[in-house]
Design an enzyme around this catalytic site. Structure first.
Site, short mmCIF file in Angstrom:
data_model
loop_
_atom_site.label_atom_id
_atom_site.label_comp_id
_atom_site.label_asym_id
_atom_site.label_seq_id
_atom_site.Cartn_x
_atom_site.Cartn_y
_atom_site.Cartn_z
N ASP A 206 0.86 -1.18 0.00
CA ASP A 206 0.00 0.00 0.00
C ASP A 206 0.89 1.22 0.00
O ASP A 206 2.12 1.13 0.14
CB ASP A 206 -0.89 -0.01 1.25
CG ASP A 206 -2.02 1.03 1.22
OD1 ASP A 206 -2.32 1.54 0.13
OD2 ASP A 206 -2.60 1.31 2.28
N HIS A 207 0.30 2.37 -0.18
CA HIS A 207 0.96 3.66 0.03
C HIS A 207 0.46 4.24 1.35
O HIS A 207 -0.75 4.33 1.56
CB HIS A 207 0.64 4.63 -1.10
CG HIS A 207 1.27 4.27 -2.40
ND1 HIS A 207 0.64 4.47 -3.62
CD2 HIS A 207 2.47 3.72 -2.69
CE1 HIS A 207 1.44 4.06 -4.59
NE2 HIS A 207 2.55 3.60 -4.05
N TYR B 112 -5.03 4.37 0.43
CA TYR B 112 -6.07 3.49 -0.16
C TYR B 112 -5.62 2.90 -1.50
O TYR B 112 -6.39 2.87 -2.46
CB TYR B 112 -7.40 4.24 -0.32
CG TYR B 112 -7.86 4.98 0.91
CD1 TYR B 112 -7.71 4.41 2.18
CD2 TYR B 112 -8.43 6.24 0.82
CE1 TYR B 112 -8.13 5.09 3.32
CE2 TYR B 112 -8.85 6.93 1.95
CZ TYR B 112 -8.70 6.35 3.20
OH TYR B 112 -9.11 7.02 4.32
N HIS B 113 -4.38 2.41 -1.52
CA HIS B 113 -3.84 1.80 -2.73
C HIS B 113 -3.34 0.37 -2.47
O HIS B 113 -2.22 0.03 -2.83
CB HIS B 113 -2.68 2.64 -3.28
CG HIS B 113 -3.05 4.05 -3.61
ND1 HIS B 113 -2.14 5.08 -3.69
CD2 HIS B 113 -4.26 4.61 -3.90
CE1 HIS B 113 -2.76 6.20 -4.00
NE2 HIS B 113 -4.05 5.95 -4.13
N PRO B 114 -4.16 -0.50 -1.87
CA PRO B 114 -3.69 -1.86 -1.63
C PRO B 114 -3.55 -2.62 -2.95
O PRO B 114 -4.27 -2.37 -3.92
CB PRO B 114 -4.81 -2.46 -0.76
CG PRO B 114 -6.03 -1.69 -1.15
CD PRO B 114 -5.55 -0.29 -1.42
#
Length: 553
Positions: free
Chosen positions: A294-295, A468-470
Site C-alpha cells: 500500500d501507500h 487506499y492503494h492496496p
C-alpha cells in the site's frame, strides 16, 4: 437452487471488471455475466466530484474493512475503504488519474511479468483514455475513460508548483507523459463536471447488449471445480443460492482483498491456512493473500494568512450555492475533486526514479471528511511510493460472509522510516520557499517541533493514514516463482479456466494512484482472454534523471 450458464463469468464490477465486461462482450460472440455485491451509482454523492468523501463513509458503498492492529503504527486498526458499488473503487475514490512511472513496469517485467514492460502497457493506457487536451505519443484521444485537468483558479495550486521550482525541482508538463518527476497539473477522471468512473466509461455503455448481464446485490461465496478446472460460481441473494456455470472462464476482479479471499474459500492458497479453517485444499498456492502492499501518507498542513482557501466555502450557505451551481450547470467548486496540482520527487541520491508523491489541496482537512477544517489552511498529502513493508490478507473463518483479516505491516522496514523522514523534511523545505511568503502561517502538522528522527517516527506512527492503494495479493510472475499466483497471461497457476484481473496481480505497487493502472490491466487482460495479439509495443521514450546516482534533485 437455480443454475444457468455464460461463456465468461466476471466476479466484481470494479475498475478492471467494468473494462472486462465491455471488452469481452463488444463483438457479440460471447455471453458475459458480471456479479457485483454492491448496487447502482446514481447517488449525487458519487456523481458530484466535490462530495468524494461522502460515499467512502457510507456502508452502502464501502466494504468497511479495517486492518488488524498494526504493530509499527502504535497498534492502530486502520481504515481500508473498498468500493461496493458498480465502478468499485473508481466510484468512491478521489478521481486522481496517475499511471505510474515507466520504471514501475520495467520492474514488473524484471520480476517475471513478461510482456508487461512500459512499452507493452503504454498502448493500453492510450487505448483506454480520451484526454481533454488531446492525445500524443503517451496520451490517448479516443478511449472510453475521460481525463481532464482542473481549472487551477485558486492561486495556491500554482504557488505550490512555483515553490517547488524555487526549491530546485523541475516543473513537468505532464506527469503521465514523458516525465513524471517534477511538479505540475494533476489529471482527474472527471468529465463534463461529473465523476467519470469505470462504470460510466465502460459498464453503462455496454449494458444494453443482449450478450451482457449484470447482477448486483449478490454475494459470491465459492468457485466450483471439475478436477482442477473452474466451471462455476456460487452466489447468494435474498437467502437463495445460485450456481452459474462458466463455459469458457471465470475471471476474478474483486480487488486485492476479495479476490484472494475467494480463492482461499475455494481451496486455492496456502494449504496449512486452508486446513486450519476446515477447507480442503484443491491446489496449494502459497502466494495467495501474501505480498500485500500500500501507500502510506500523512497530511503536511500549514495555516494560510489569506482567506482564499476552501474554508470560506464550508458554511451551509456556501455549500448550498455550490450544490445548486453544480446541479444546474455541472461546474464550479462542485465539479472538482480539489486535487489539481501534484508532484513526484526522489527522496535521496541513489534512488533511480521518483519515490515520493504529493497531492496538493487548498484546505487543511482530513481526506475522508472525518476532520473538518477549523481555519484557513492548505496541505500536501505526501508519502513514499515503494514501501518495502509487506503484509497479508488471510481468512478469519470459512464463512464467506466474514470479513478477512488484513495486515499491511506498515513501517516494518527501516527504509520506510528513512523515506518518511525525508517526506517531512523535504516538504517543510518546499513550504518555506519565497512563493509561499504571502500565504504561509504556522505549521499545523506535523508542527515545527517535530524535527528529530525519533519525533518524526512517532508522528508517522500516530498520524499517517493509508492512501487506499492496496495491491499485490495475487502476484503476477513466472510460473516457476513459488510466490506467484497468476502467470503473465493472468491465469491462476496450477488450475484451468480461472484468471485474476485486478490490482491484486501487481508484483509491486506503482508510483501513484492505482485506478489508472487497474483500468490498463483490464484492457490488456481482455486481449489476452480473447486470444488477440497484443497491441504493438510503443517506442515512446521516458525520463530518467541523468544524475540520479549523485543528486536528489
Amino acid at each position: 437452487m437455480a443454475v444457468d450458464g455464460f461463456d465468461y463469468v466476471i466476479v466484481g464490477a470494479g475498475s478492471a471488471g467494468c473494462v472486462l465486461a465491455n471488452r469481452l462482450s463488444e463483438d457479440g460472440k460471447y455471453s458475459v455475466l458480471v456479479l457485483e455485491a454492491g448496487g447502482g451509482d446514481s447517488s449525487v454523492f458519487i456523481q458530484m466530484p466535490t462530495a468524494l468523501s461522502i460515499p467512502m463513509g457510507l456502508d452502502k458503498y464501502n466494504w468497511g474493512y479495517h486492518t488488524e492492529p498494526e504493530p509499527h503504527m502504535d497498534g492502530r486498526r486502520m481504515d481500508l475503504p473498498r468500493g461496493k458499488v458498480i465502478g468499485g473503487g473508481s466510484s468512491i475514490n478521489g478521481m486522481v488519474y496517475i499511471r505510474g512511472n515507466a520504471m514501475d513496469y520495467e520492474g514488473w517485467e524484471a520480476q517475471g511479468a513478461k510482456g508487461w514492460g512500459y512499452r507493452n502497457v503504454l498502448p493500453y493506457f492510450r487505448k483506454a483514455e480520451t484526454r481533454a487536451e488531446g492525445g500524443d505519443a503517451w496520451r490517448g484521444q479516443d478511449g472510453p475513460l475521460h481525463t481532464s485537468y482542473g481549472p487551477l483558479k485558486n492561486p495556491l495550486y500554482s504557488t505550490f508548483v512555483q515553490a517547488a521550482t524555487e526549491a530546485g525541482y523541475a516543473a513537468t508538463e505532464d506527469v503521465n507523459g514523458f516525465r513524471q518527476e517534477g511538479f505540475g497539473r494533476m489529471d482527474r477522471t472527471i468529465h463534463k463536471g461529473k465523476r467519470w468512473s469505470a462504470a460510466s466509461a465502460y459498464l453503462k455503455p455496454a449494458m444494453g447488449r443482449k450478450n451482457l448481464a449484470v447482477r448486483t446485490g449478490v454475494r459470491v461465496t465459492k468457485l466450483d471445480f471439475e478436477g482442477k478446472r473452474a466451471v462455476a460460481v456460487r452466489y447468494v441473494k435474498g437467502g437463495n443460492e445460485v450456481v452459474v456455470r462458466a463455459r469458457c472462464e471465470v475471471i476474478l476482479a474483486g480487488g486485492p482483498i476479495n479476490s484472494p479471499q475467494l480463492l482461499k474459500l475455494s481451496g486455492i492458497g496456502p494449504a496449512d491456512e486452508l486446513k486450519a479453517h476446515g477447507i480442503e485444499p484443491l491446489h496449494h498456492l502459497p502466494g495467495v493473500g501474501e505480498n500485500l502492499q500500500d501507500h502510506l501518507e500523512f497530511y503536511f498542513q500549514q495555516a494560510c494568512t489569506q482567506p482564499i482557501t476552501l474554508f470560506s466555502q464550508m458554511n451551509p450557505i456556501a455549500k448550498a450555492m455550490i450544490g445548486i451551481q453544480w446541479f444546474l450547470f455541472k461546474n464550479g467548486l462542485g465539479a472538482t475533486n480539489h486535487f489539481e496540482s501534484c508532484g513526484f520527487i526522489r527522496s535521496r541520491p541513489g534512488v533511480p526514479y521518483a519515490d515520493i508523491q504529493y497531492h496538493f489541496l487548498p484546505a487543511a482537512i482530513a481526506y475522508d471528511g472525518s476532520v473538518k477544517a477549523e481555519a484557513h489552511g492548505f496541505q500536501a498529502h505526501v508519502g513514499p511510493m515503494r514501501s518495502k513493508s509487506r503484509g497479508w490478507v488471510r481468512l478469519a473463518s470459512a464463512d464467506p460472509l466474514d470479513k478477512p483479516k488484513v495486515l499491511f505491516n506498515y513501517m516494518s522496514h527501516e527504509d520506510d522510516r528513512i523515506e518518511m523522514r525525508a517526506c517531512v523534511r523535504l516538504t517543510r523545505e518546499i513550504f518555506a520557499q519565497k512563493a509561499f511568503d504571502a500565504y504561509r502561517g504556522e505549521e499545523l502538522q506535523p508542527g515545527k517541533n517535530i524535527v528529530s528522527d525519533d519525533a518524526i517516527d512517532a508522528f508517522v506512527r500516530q498520524k499517517a493514514e493509508s492512501a487506499y492503494h492496496p495491491c499485490g495479493t495475487c502476484k503476477m510472475g513466472d510460473a516457476g516463482d513459488p510466490m506467484a499466483v497468476v502467470d503473465p497471461e493472468t491465469r491462476v497457476i496450477g488450475v484451468d479456466g480461472l484468471r485474476v484481473v485486478d490490482t491484486s496481480i501487481m508484483p509491486q505497487v506503482t508510483t501513484g494512484n492505482l485506478n489508472g493502472p487497474a483500468i490498463m490491466i483490464g484492457e490488456k487482460a481482455s486481449d489476452m482472454i480473447l486470444g488477440r495479439d497484443p497491441l504493438p509495443a510503443s517506442n515512446a521514450p521516458y525520463y530518467i534523471a541523468p544524475d540520479w546516482q549523485s543528486r536528489q534533485r
